[in-house]
Structures are given as C-alpha cells and as structure tokens.
Scaffold this motif. Structure first.
Motif, PDB file in Angstrom:
ATOM      1  N   SER A  48      38.038  77.744  18.669  1.00 42.64           N
ATOM      2  CA  SER A  48      37.917  79.294  18.892  1.00 42.64           C
ATOM      3  C   SER A  48      38.675  79.512  20.251  1.00 42.64           C
ATOM      4  N   PRO A  49      39.288  80.909  19.974  1.00 43.32           N
ATOM      5  CA  PRO A  49      40.049  81.360  21.373  1.00 43.32           C
ATOM      6  C   PRO A  49      38.952  81.688  22.492  1.00 43.32           C
ATOM      7  N   LEU A  50      37.813  81.910  21.912  1.00 42.24           N
ATOM      8  CA  LEU A  50      36.627  82.235  23.284  1.00 42.24           C
ATOM      9  C   LEU A  50      36.363  80.765  23.913  1.00 42.24           C
ATOM     10  N   TYR A  51      36.520  79.795  23.254  1.00 40.66           N
ATOM     11  CA  TYR A  51      36.279  78.361  23.622  1.00 40.66           C
ATOM     12  C   TYR A  51      37.303  78.045  24.691  1.00 40.66           C
ATOM     13  N   GLU A  52      38.416  78.520  24.231  1.00 38.77           N
ATOM     14  CA  GLU A  52      39.692  78.107  25.248  1.00 38.77           C
ATOM     15  C   GLU A  52      39.498  78.928  26.530  1.00 38.77           C
ATOM     16  N   ASP A  53      38.987  80.312  26.369  1.00 38.22           N
ATOM     17  CA  ASP A  53      39.103  81.065  27.511  1.00 38.22           C
ATOM     18  C   ASP A  53      37.961  80.575  28.419  1.00 38.22           C
ATOM     19  N   MET A  54      36.686  80.389  28.045  1.00 38.47           N
ATOM     20  CA  MET A  54      35.607  79.575  28.788  1.00 38.47           C
ATOM     21  C   MET A  54      35.956  78.349  29.435  1.00 38.47           C
ATOM     22  N   GLU A  55      36.932  77.575  28.897  1.00 40.05           N
ATOM     23  CA  GLU A  55      37.522  76.396  29.539  1.00 40.05           C
ATOM     24  C   GLU A  55      38.512  76.659  30.474  1.00 40.05           C
ATOM     25  N   ASP A  56      39.388  77.725  30.453  1.00 40.64           N
ATOM     26  CA  ASP A  56      39.978  78.257  31.302  1.00 40.64           C
ATOM     27  C   ASP A  56      39.424  78.879  32.657  1.00 40.64           C
ATOM     28  N   ILE A  57      38.381  79.599  32.384  1.00 39.85           N
ATOM     29  CA  ILE A  57      37.541  80.033  33.347  1.00 39.85           C
ATOM     30  C   ILE A  57      36.786  78.991  34.253  1.00 39.85           C
ATOM     31  N   LEU A  58      36.533  78.029  33.545  1.00 41.49           N
ATOM     32  CA  LEU A  58      35.723  76.924  34.357  1.00 41.49           C
ATOM     33  C   LEU A  58      36.866  76.154  35.331  1.00 41.49           C
ATOM     34  N   GLU A  59      38.013  75.979  34.791  1.00 41.92           N
ATOM     35  CA  GLU A  59      39.033  75.412  35.562  1.00 41.92           C
ATOM     36  C   GLU A  59      39.608  76.114  36.507  1.00 41.92           C
ATOM     37  N   ARG A  60      39.491  77.394  36.425  1.00 40.80           N
ATOM     38  CA  ARG A  60      39.884  78.406  37.588  1.00 40.80           C
ATOM     39  C   ARG A  60      38.785  78.417  38.737  1.00 40.80           C
ATOM     40  N   LYS A  61      37.494  78.383  38.057  1.00 42.11           N
ATOM     41  CA  LYS A  61      36.312  78.416  39.051  1.00 42.11           C
ATOM     42  C   LYS A  61      36.275  76.829  39.917  1.00 42.11           C
ATOM     43  N   LYS A  62      36.652  75.773  39.288  1.00 43.02           N
ATOM     44  CA  LYS A  62      36.905  74.334  39.943  1.00 43.02           C
ATOM     45  C   LYS A  62      38.038  74.556  41.032  1.00 43.02           C
ATOM     46  N   SER A  63      38.939  75.099  40.795  1.00 40.18           N
ATOM     47  CA  SER A  63      40.056  75.084  41.620  1.00 40.18           C
ATOM     48  C   SER A  63      40.043  76.252  42.677  1.00 40.18           C
ATOM     49  N   GLY A  64      38.867  77.165  42.577  1.00 39.03           N
ATOM     50  CA  GLY A  64      38.896  78.177  43.498  1.00 39.03           C
ATOM     51  C   GLY A  64      39.798  79.512  43.246  1.00 39.03           C
ATOM     52  N   GLN A  65      40.307  79.505  41.966  1.00 41.22           N
ATOM     53  CA  GLN A  65      41.149  80.735  41.807  1.00 41.22           C
ATOM     54  C   GLN A  65      40.527  81.982  41.159  1.00 41.22           C
ATOM     55  N   LEU A  66      39.168  81.972  41.107  1.00 39.78           N
ATOM     56  CA  LEU A  66      38.568  83.194  40.598  1.00 39.78           C
ATOM     57  C   LEU A  66      38.285  84.042  41.870  1.00 39.78           C
ATOM     58  N   ARG A  67      38.433  85.421  41.413  1.00 38.89           N
ATOM     59  CA  ARG A  67      38.216  86.592  42.169  1.00 38.89           C
ATOM     60  C   ARG A  67      36.792  87.101  41.731  1.00 38.89           C
ATOM     61  N   PHE A  68      35.876  87.533  42.611  1.00 39.40           N
ATOM     62  CA  PHE A  68      34.552  87.943  42.104  1.00 39.40           C
ATOM     63  C   PHE A  68      34.489  89.388  42.837  1.00 39.40           C
ATOM     64  N   HIS A  69      33.875  90.357  42.039  1.00 40.78           N
ATOM     65  CA  HIS A  69      33.717  91.832  42.491  1.00 40.78           C
ATOM     66  C   HIS A  69      32.353  91.854  42.775  1.00 40.78           C
ATOM     67  N   THR A  70      31.866  92.751  43.809  1.00 43.08           N
ATOM     68  CA  THR A  70      30.614  92.975  44.307  1.00 43.08           C
ATOM     69  C   THR A  70      29.754  93.811  43.470  1.00 43.08           C
ATOM     70  N   HIS A  71      28.445  93.661  43.455  1.00 40.63           N
ATOM     71  CA  HIS A  71      27.398  94.311  42.560  1.00 40.63           C
ATOM     72  C   HIS A  71      27.799  95.926  42.809  1.00 40.63           C
ATOM     73  N   GLU A  72      27.893  96.442  43.940  1.00 41.28           N
ATOM     74  CA  GLU A  72      28.181  97.458  44.183  1.00 41.28           C
ATOM     75  C   GLU A  72      29.472  98.191  43.753  1.00 41.28           C
ATOM     76  N   LYS A  73      30.548  97.433  43.526  1.00 42.03           N
ATOM     77  CA  LYS A  73      31.959  97.751  43.013  1.00 42.03           C
ATOM     78  C   LYS A  73      31.625  97.918  41.417  1.00 42.03           C
ATOM     79  N   ILE A  74      30.966  96.964  40.907  1.00 41.83           N
ATOM     80  CA  ILE A  74      30.992  97.087  39.504  1.00 41.83           C
ATOM     81  C   ILE A  74      29.989  98.266  38.872  1.00 41.83           C
ATOM     82  N   TRP A  75      28.968  98.253  39.620  1.00 36.16           N
ATOM     83  CA  TRP A  75      27.828  99.591  39.208  1.00 36.16           C
ATOM     84  C   TRP A  75      27.993 100.539  39.775  1.00 36.16           C
TER      85      TRP A  75
END
Length: 77
Positions: A48-75
C-alpha cells in the motif's frame, strides 16, 4: 400553497483569515468526533502507498528530519 417553495440564495463574503478560521473549526469538530469513536486496530498491506508513507515518516523521525508545528499554529488558538 405551492410545494415548489424556493429560498433566495444568500451570498456571504469572508476574508481569507475568516475562511481559514472556519475551516479549522470544522476540521477540529470532525477530528473530535472521529477521536471519540472506538476504533479497532487495522493493518496495512505492505504494498500500500500509505504503508510506504508510514515507513518514510518513521525513517525521517529516526534521522531527525521531521519538522513539527505547535498546537497553537495548527489550531489557531
């Protein structure tokens, strides 16, 4: 009396900020409703493409490449 009653169309003008706020409110309400449901665990097919996306997200998390937004910015609170 006629059964063919029509109501006049109402037009509303919103600024981009007002529209964004309205969209956020609707999405927030939908997410709250979704989160309140009792959901079972589901499994993704490894092809599934979604499975591949989830794997990609996990890899980026492990390598520190993810950017997170604050609760205030999102909502917008």
């Amino acid at each position: 009396m006629s059964d063919n009653l029509t109501t006049p169309e109402t037009k509303v003008t919103l600024s981009v900020q007002q529209l964004e706020s309205l969209i956020r409110k609707v999405v927030r309400e939908e997410l709250v409703e979704f989160a309140a449901q009792e959901l079972g665990i589901f499994h993704l097919d490894k092809e599934s493409p979604l499975y591949e996306d989830m794997e990609d997200i996990l890899e980026r998390k492990k390598s520190g490449q993810l950017r997170f937004h604050t609760h205030e910015k999102i909502w917008d609170v």
